[in-house]
Motif scaffolding. Structure first.
Motif: not given
Length: 323
Positions: A235-259
């Motif tokens: 939800g933090l990475v997809d504030p527009g609620m498109s329910h899908s992530l491109d590569f750079f949004e996925f990287v941000y999700l990975a970053y948040l998940t790592t920490f």
């Protein structure tokens, strides 16, 4: 199971919290304070010897270790060793600083751990350079490293010594030849491979259902916790609620998940989750150093500082982003 889920040879506090969730660990705030004491470099991560010091100090303050191991035998062995070490430590730490000088360490090992003295004697001198022996004091983390390396050198033993090799020193070269560039390249290469695996349709996007399906099977409470963390970060990475992530949004999700636990929580079959963790840790350190205003937003001068710190050069493609 291990708190170092990403197999990077280091752990973050969130990864420890995630690991301890299943055992309903008490007093997390106090545990966080001990973590900060051991994390002397303020890197937000602990290596093996620092992790040992964390457990040692936690137990010394009457904390229980049962949450860290599912098998009582392991708990008893570690607890017994720490109790004996604490009894010896207190004899020499007269000022209660949790630090020991050269003569103190020599007495602790030679008198209280005599079987270890032969292999430890030379290492004590290594840890205390002759020029610093009158003033230098070792923290509990450094003493743990000294004992660990001494035990590895004591024949016969079954200690692999996997965590004795220090990280490679940073390269003095910049640009494409720098150690940072190699680290970033390896991290993004792993992220690209992982994204491609998740993007089964090849459309350049991954959705929440694909990520949820990739979560490993776990007992009820653990699975519920993993699901809720994934949905919250998504939800933090997809504030527009498109329910899908491109590569750079996925990287941000990975970053948040790592920490917020571990990268392998969302990509258990990662191409190299350890490289991803190391890269994110380095990015965080470089970013914090460049964020001179403390705003968590870099202006053009701070971006230049970021690249100069990381790679000793400024790519020509960086500054047009501000035009």
């Amino acid at each position: 199971a291990s708190p170092d889920k990403d197999k990077a040879g280091m752990i973050t506090f969130p990864s420890l919290q995630s690991y301890l969730t299943k055992s309903f660990f008490p007093d997390r705030e106090k545990f966080g304070e001990v973590f900060k004491i051991v994390d002397e470099k303020e890197s937000g991560t602990l290596g093996f010897s620092e992790f040992c010091a964390l457990l040692y100090l936690w137990r010394a303050d009457n904390g229980l270790l049962v949450c860290f191991w599912p098998h009582k035998q392991n708990v008893d062995v570690v607890t017994d060793g720490f109790v004996k070490l604490e009894e010896a430590w207190l004899k020499y730490d007269a000022e209660k600083t949790r630090k020991l000088g050269y003569e103190d360490v020599k007495k602790l090992v030679s008198t209280d751990l005599p079987a270890l003295w032969e292999s430890a004697q030379g290492k004590v001198d290594e840890f205390f350079p002759a020029s610093d022996r009158q003033t230098l004091k070792l923290s509990s983390s450094s003493v743990m490293l000294l004992l660990y390396s001494s035990l590895k050198a004591l024949p016969p033993n079954r200690i692999p010594g996997n965590f004795l090799s220090p990280p490679a020193p940073p390269s003095a070269e910049g640009g494409l030849s720098s150690a940072a560039w190699a680290l970033y390249t390896a991290g993004f290469k792993a992220l690209e491979a992982d994204f491609a695996k998740l993007d089964t349709s090849g459309g350049g996007y991954v959705d929440l259902s694909q990520l949820t399906m990739s979560l490993p099977l776990r007992p009820g409470a653990e699975r519920l916790f993993a699901d809720s963390r994934l949905q919250s970060n998504f939800g933090l990475v997809d504030p527009g609620m498109s329910h899908s992530l491109d590569f750079f949004e996925f990287v941000y999700l990975a970053y948040l998940t790592t920490f917020d636990g571990a990268y392998c929580d969302i990509v258990p079959q990662s191409a190299d989750c350890s490289q991803v963790l190391r890269m994110f840790l380095q990015i965080t350190a470089d970013y914090k150093a460049a964020d001179a205003r403390g705003t968590q937003r870099l202006n053009s001068a701070e971006v230049e500082s970021f690249f100069t710190r990381a790679f000793q050069t400024l790519p020509g493609s960086a500054m047009p982003l501000f035009e």
